[in-house]
Enzyme design. Sequence first.
Site, PDB file in Angstrom:
ATOM      1  N   SER A   1     -30.596  16.594 -13.342  1.00  0.00           N
ATOM      2  CA  SER A   1     -32.586  17.309 -13.227  1.00  0.00           C
ATOM      3  C   SER A   1     -33.322  16.054 -13.077  1.00  0.00           C
ATOM      4  CB  SER A   1     -32.382  18.085 -14.120  1.00  0.00           C
ATOM      5  OG  SER A   1     -31.472  19.146 -14.437  1.00  0.00           O
TER       6      SER A   1
ATOM      7  N   GLY B   1     -28.032  19.923 -12.677  1.00  0.00           N
ATOM      8  CA  GLY B   1     -28.654  22.068 -12.695  1.00  0.00           C
ATOM      9  C   GLY B   1     -28.912  22.354 -13.482  1.00  0.00           C
TER      10      GLY B   1
ATOM     11  N   LYS C   1     -24.603  18.971  -1.569  1.00  0.00           N
ATOM     12  CA  LYS C   1     -23.447  19.503  -2.239  1.00  0.00           C
ATOM     13  C   LYS C   1     -22.983  20.385  -0.975  1.00  0.00           C
ATOM     14  CE  LYS C   1     -24.840  18.628  -7.028  1.00  0.00           C
ATOM     15  NZ  LYS C   1     -25.488  19.357  -8.539  1.00  0.00           N
TER      16      LYS C   1
ATOM     17  N   HIS D   1     -17.630  13.235  -9.072  1.00  0.00           N
ATOM     18  CA  HIS D   1     -18.776  13.911  -9.611  1.00  0.00           C
ATOM     19  C   HIS D   1     -17.878  14.967 -10.817  1.00  0.00           C
ATOM     20  CE1 HIS D   1     -21.626  16.872  -9.415  1.00  0.00           C
ATOM     21  NE2 HIS D   1     -22.676  16.552  -9.034  1.00  0.00           N
TER      22      HIS D   1
ATOM     23  N   GLU E   1     -18.493  17.940 -10.939  1.00  0.00           N
ATOM     24  CA  GLU E   1     -18.063  19.200 -10.561  1.00  0.00           C
ATOM     25  C   GLU E   1     -16.659  19.332  -9.751  1.00  0.00           C
ATOM     26  OE1 GLU E   1     -21.324  19.306  -7.833  1.00  0.00           O
ATOM     27  OE2 GLU E   1     -22.978  20.138  -9.391  1.00  0.00           O
TER      28      GLU E   1
ATOM     29  N   GLU F   1     -24.338  11.344 -14.985  1.00  0.00           N
ATOM     30  CA  GLU F   1     -24.600  11.751 -15.301  1.00  0.00           C
ATOM     31  C   GLU F   1     -24.410  13.311 -16.594  1.00  0.00           C
ATOM     32  OE1 GLU F   1     -26.171  13.117 -10.448  1.00  0.00           O
ATOM     33  OE2 GLU F   1     -23.585  13.930 -10.665  1.00  0.00           O
TER      34      GLU F   1
ATOM     35  N   ASN G   1     -27.094  13.998  -3.173  1.00  0.00           N
ATOM     36  CA  ASN G   1     -25.798  14.876  -3.177  1.00  0.00           C
ATOM     37  C   ASN G   1     -26.331  16.292  -2.524  1.00  0.00           C
ATOM     38  OD1 ASN G   1     -24.132  15.946  -3.827  1.00  0.00           O
ATOM     39  ND2 ASN G   1     -23.667  15.745  -5.384  1.00  0.00           N
TER      40      ASN G   1
END
Length: 266
Positions: A218, A180, A15, A104, A106, A174, A13
């Site tokens: 991560s 991250g 991003k 996701h 985000e 996730e 991904n």
Amino acid sequence: MKGMIMKKLIAGNWKMNGNETGAIDLAQDITSGLSSDPSLNQYCDFLVCPPFIHLAAVREILKSGQSIMLGAQDCTSHENGAYTGDISANMLKDFGCAQVILGHSERRTFHRESSELVAEKAAMAHQYGLTAIICVGEDEHEREKKQHEKVVAEQLEKSLPASATSKNTVIAYEPVWAIGSGKTASPLDIEEMHRFIRDELQEKLENSEGLRILYGGSVKPGNAREIFAIDNVHGALIGGASLKANDYLAIAQAAVPEEFLKQVNM
Ligand code: PGA
């Protein structure tokens, strides 16, 4: 899942990172790394999800013969028409994408996407023959309060459309606090949650056994082998580490049984 061997899905991904030249270089480095160790394809399926604007450049590189799937990071729930700025599932399929990441964290956070909207998008992805990678996961506060299973159960319940099957859907677990952050969930936490998701899917879908459950948060070369060894982990959704071809390929190597491991020469 006992008795059934599934290739690991190594999903990158990207991003909202990089520029066109960087996307081309990254795709080229991944394809040449893979061509120097074709045995990786025996154990892994490969997917890269660049930003929309770099899909065309990356598609050109992937044409060169390596079996790397192209994916997108989102699509709209609408079919077509006056939706400024949106990209439809139909367009992605027509373009050559095989998969699309949906829900996701985000997007759930920064675009306030609800699970209901994620289900509408996934239904559209299915309608046009795309595999939907539906992301779920609790935040740090929910984990501390031990509400992680409740949160994930509710996300699964609401984010999976009626069209979901083991062939057109992948779940990515996730934990938001691991994305991250450099923090990874412990092997026991991952094992328990993936087992929980597997059980939930069994109740919700017919023939859910073949449905892949990815771990994300991560994942890096140093922890991938341990994560891939956990029951019900069928691959990884990789953010930061997928931006370096060497790390992405090293994560794939972690899916290869140690005795078959060859050095990838890049
Ligand atoms: P990360 O991101 O690997 O950088 O933690 C994972 C993701 O957001 O999919």
